[in-house]
Write an enzyme that holds these catalytic residues in place. Structure first.
Site, PDB file in Angstrom:
ATOM      1  N   CYS A  77       0.837  -1.207   0.000  1.00  0.00           N
ATOM      2  CA  CYS A  77       0.000   0.000   0.000  1.00  0.00           C
ATOM      3  C   CYS A  77       0.868   1.252   0.000  1.00  0.00           C
ATOM      4  O   CYS A  77       1.729   1.438   0.868  1.00  0.00           O
ATOM      5  CB  CYS A  77      -0.908  -0.032   1.230  1.00  0.00           C
ATOM      6  SG  CYS A  77      -1.776   1.511   1.519  1.00  0.00           S
ATOM      7  N   CYS A  91       0.602   3.292   3.229  1.00  0.00           N
ATOM      8  CA  CYS A  91       1.354   2.675   4.338  1.00  0.00           C
ATOM      9  C   CYS A  91       2.847   2.979   4.178  1.00  0.00           C
ATOM     10  O   CYS A  91       3.550   3.218   5.160  1.00  0.00           O
ATOM     11  CB  CYS A  91       1.130   1.164   4.369  1.00  0.00           C
ATOM     12  SG  CYS A  91      -0.467   0.673   5.075  1.00  0.00           S
ATOM     13  N   ASP A 106      -1.545  16.355  -1.274  1.00  0.00           N
ATOM     14  CA  ASP A 106      -1.891  15.510  -2.411  1.00  0.00           C
ATOM     15  C   ASP A 106      -0.930  15.804  -3.567  1.00  0.00           C
ATOM     16  O   ASP A 106      -0.588  16.948  -3.849  1.00  0.00           O
ATOM     17  CB  ASP A 106      -3.335  15.765  -2.848  1.00  0.00           C
ATOM     18  CG  ASP A 106      -3.859  14.672  -3.780  1.00  0.00           C
ATOM     19  OD1 ASP A 106      -4.699  13.874  -3.337  1.00  0.00           O
ATOM     20  OD2 ASP A 106      -3.401  14.623  -4.951  1.00  0.00           O
ATOM     21  N   HIS A 130      -3.625   0.369   8.324  1.00  0.00           N
ATOM     22  CA  HIS A 130      -4.232   0.101   7.026  1.00  0.00           C
ATOM     23  C   HIS A 130      -5.696  -0.290   7.200  1.00  0.00           C
ATOM     24  O   HIS A 130      -6.014  -1.369   7.686  1.00  0.00           O
ATOM     25  CB  HIS A 130      -3.470  -1.002   6.275  1.00  0.00           C
ATOM     26  CG  HIS A 130      -4.002  -1.194   4.885  1.00  0.00           C
ATOM     27  ND1 HIS A 130      -3.645  -0.362   3.842  1.00  0.00           N
ATOM     28  CD2 HIS A 130      -4.903  -2.064   4.383  1.00  0.00           C
ATOM     29  CE1 HIS A 130      -4.290  -0.736   2.752  1.00  0.00           C
ATOM     30  NE2 HIS A 130      -5.067  -1.759   3.053  1.00  0.00           N
ATOM     31  N   ASN A 189     -13.795   9.234  -0.655  1.00  0.00           N
ATOM     32  CA  ASN A 189     -14.306   8.361  -1.705  1.00  0.00           C
ATOM     33  C   ASN A 189     -14.250   6.914  -1.226  1.00  0.00           C
ATOM     34  O   ASN A 189     -13.263   6.500  -0.619  1.00  0.00           O
ATOM     35  CB  ASN A 189     -13.458   8.518  -2.970  1.00  0.00           C
ATOM     36  CG  ASN A 189     -13.511   9.926  -3.527  1.00  0.00           C
ATOM     37  OD1 ASN A 189     -14.552  10.571  -3.511  1.00  0.00           O
ATOM     38  ND2 ASN A 189     -12.379  10.428  -4.001  1.00  0.00           N
ATOM     39  N   HIS A 206      -6.479   2.745   0.796  1.00  0.00           N
ATOM     40  CA  HIS A 206      -6.174   3.006   2.213  1.00  0.00           C
ATOM     41  C   HIS A 206      -7.043   4.205   2.576  1.00  0.00           C
ATOM     42  O   HIS A 206      -6.910   5.270   1.957  1.00  0.00           O
ATOM     43  CB  HIS A 206      -4.672   3.310   2.376  1.00  0.00           C
ATOM     44  CG  HIS A 206      -4.233   3.591   3.794  1.00  0.00           C
ATOM     45  ND1 HIS A 206      -3.167   2.931   4.394  1.00  0.00           N
ATOM     46  CD2 HIS A 206      -4.674   4.482   4.716  1.00  0.00           C
ATOM     47  CE1 HIS A 206      -2.993   3.401   5.618  1.00  0.00           C
ATOM     48  NE2 HIS A 206      -3.894   4.349   5.841  1.00  0.00           N
ATOM     49  N   HIS A 219      -8.744   7.395   3.253  1.00  0.00           N
ATOM     50  CA  HIS A 219      -8.163   8.740   3.278  1.00  0.00           C
ATOM     51  C   HIS A 219      -9.244   9.783   3.041  1.00  0.00           C
ATOM     52  O   HIS A 219     -10.237   9.524   2.353  1.00  0.00           O
ATOM     53  CB  HIS A 219      -7.057   8.886   2.219  1.00  0.00           C
ATOM     54  CG  HIS A 219      -7.501   8.577   0.823  1.00  0.00           C
ATOM     55  ND1 HIS A 219      -7.597   7.293   0.354  1.00  0.00           N
ATOM     56  CD2 HIS A 219      -7.906   9.380  -0.195  1.00  0.00           C
ATOM     57  CE1 HIS A 219      -8.019   7.317  -0.903  1.00  0.00           C
ATOM     58  NE2 HIS A 219      -8.232   8.581  -1.256  1.00  0.00           N
ATOM     59  N   HIS A 231      -9.876  13.749   1.767  1.00  0.00           N
ATOM     60  CA  HIS A 231      -9.341  14.909   1.053  1.00  0.00           C
ATOM     61  C   HIS A 231      -9.804  16.166   1.782  1.00  0.00           C
ATOM     62  O   HIS A 231     -11.015  16.403   1.888  1.00  0.00           O
ATOM     63  CB  HIS A 231      -9.874  14.961  -0.381  1.00  0.00           C
ATOM     64  CG  HIS A 231      -9.528  13.774  -1.225  1.00  0.00           C
ATOM     65  ND1 HIS A 231      -8.570  13.810  -2.216  1.00  0.00           N
ATOM     66  CD2 HIS A 231     -10.013  12.505  -1.229  1.00  0.00           C
ATOM     67  CE1 HIS A 231      -8.486  12.631  -2.804  1.00  0.00           C
ATOM     68  NE2 HIS A 231      -9.357  11.819  -2.228  1.00  0.00           N
TER      69      HIS A 231
END
Ligand code: AMP
Ligand code: ZN
Length: 117
Positions: free
Chosen positions: A5, A8, A31, A47, A88, A99, A101, A103
Site C-alpha cells: 500500500c 502505508c 496531495d 491500514h 471516496n 487506504h 483517506h 481529502h
C-alpha cells in the site's frame, strides 16, 4: 500495515511525501495532484481499506482523523475561511488508493457541486 500500500509506505517513510501534520494515529500530507490551492490527504496510521472496513477495533483511528481535521486546517491556513472534506469509497465512489483517506480541500471558494458525472 499493508506492504503493497502506497499510503502505508508514506506512513513508514519508505517513499517521499510532504507531511504537514502527524501524531500517533494520524498522518496528513499534500496531495500529489492538487485540485484546489489547499489539498491535503488525512489518513489513519493503520491500514483500513475504506469506510466499509471501519469496525470497533480500528474506529479509534478514524475518530482521531476526525479530530485532526481542525489541526490540519489551521496549519494550512483555512480554519477560518473554511474547507471541504471528501472521502471516496469503492469503485463507484471513485476511490483509487485502497487506504482510507480524506481529502481536505480549500484555499478558494469551492463550487457547490460535489458530484461529477
Ligand atoms: P482517491 O481517488 O480518493 O483514491 O484519491 C487518491 C489521491 O491520492 C489522489 O488525489 C492522488 O493524487 C493522491 N496520491 C496518489 N499517490 C500519492 C502520493 N504518493 N502522494 C500524495 N498523494 C498521492
Ligand atoms: Zn495502507
Amino acid at each position: 500495515m499493508d506492504e503493497n500500500c502506497i499510503f502505508c509506505k508514506i506512513i513508514k517513510g519508505e517513499i517521499p511525501s510532504n507531511i504537514v501534520y502527524e501524531n500517533e494515529y494520524v498522518c496528513a500530507f499534500k496531495d500529489l495532484n492538487p485540485v484546489a490551492p489547499v489539498h491535503i490527504l488525512v489518513i489513519p496510521k493503520i491500514h483500513i481499506q475504506d469506510l466499509e472496513h471501519v469496525n470497533k477495533e480500528n474506529v479509534e483511528y478514524v475518530a482521531k482523523v476526525q479530530e485532526a481535521f481542525k489541526e490540519v486546517a489551521k496549519i494550512a491556513g483555512v480554519n477560518e475561511s473554511g474547507y471541504r472534506v471528501i472521502c471516496n469509497c469503492g469503485k463507484d465512489g471513485g476511490q483509487e488508493v485502497k487506504h482510507l483517506h480524506y481529502h481536505l480541500l480549500g484555499g478558494k471558494k469551492l463550487g457547490t457541486k460535489i458530484i461529477n458525472d
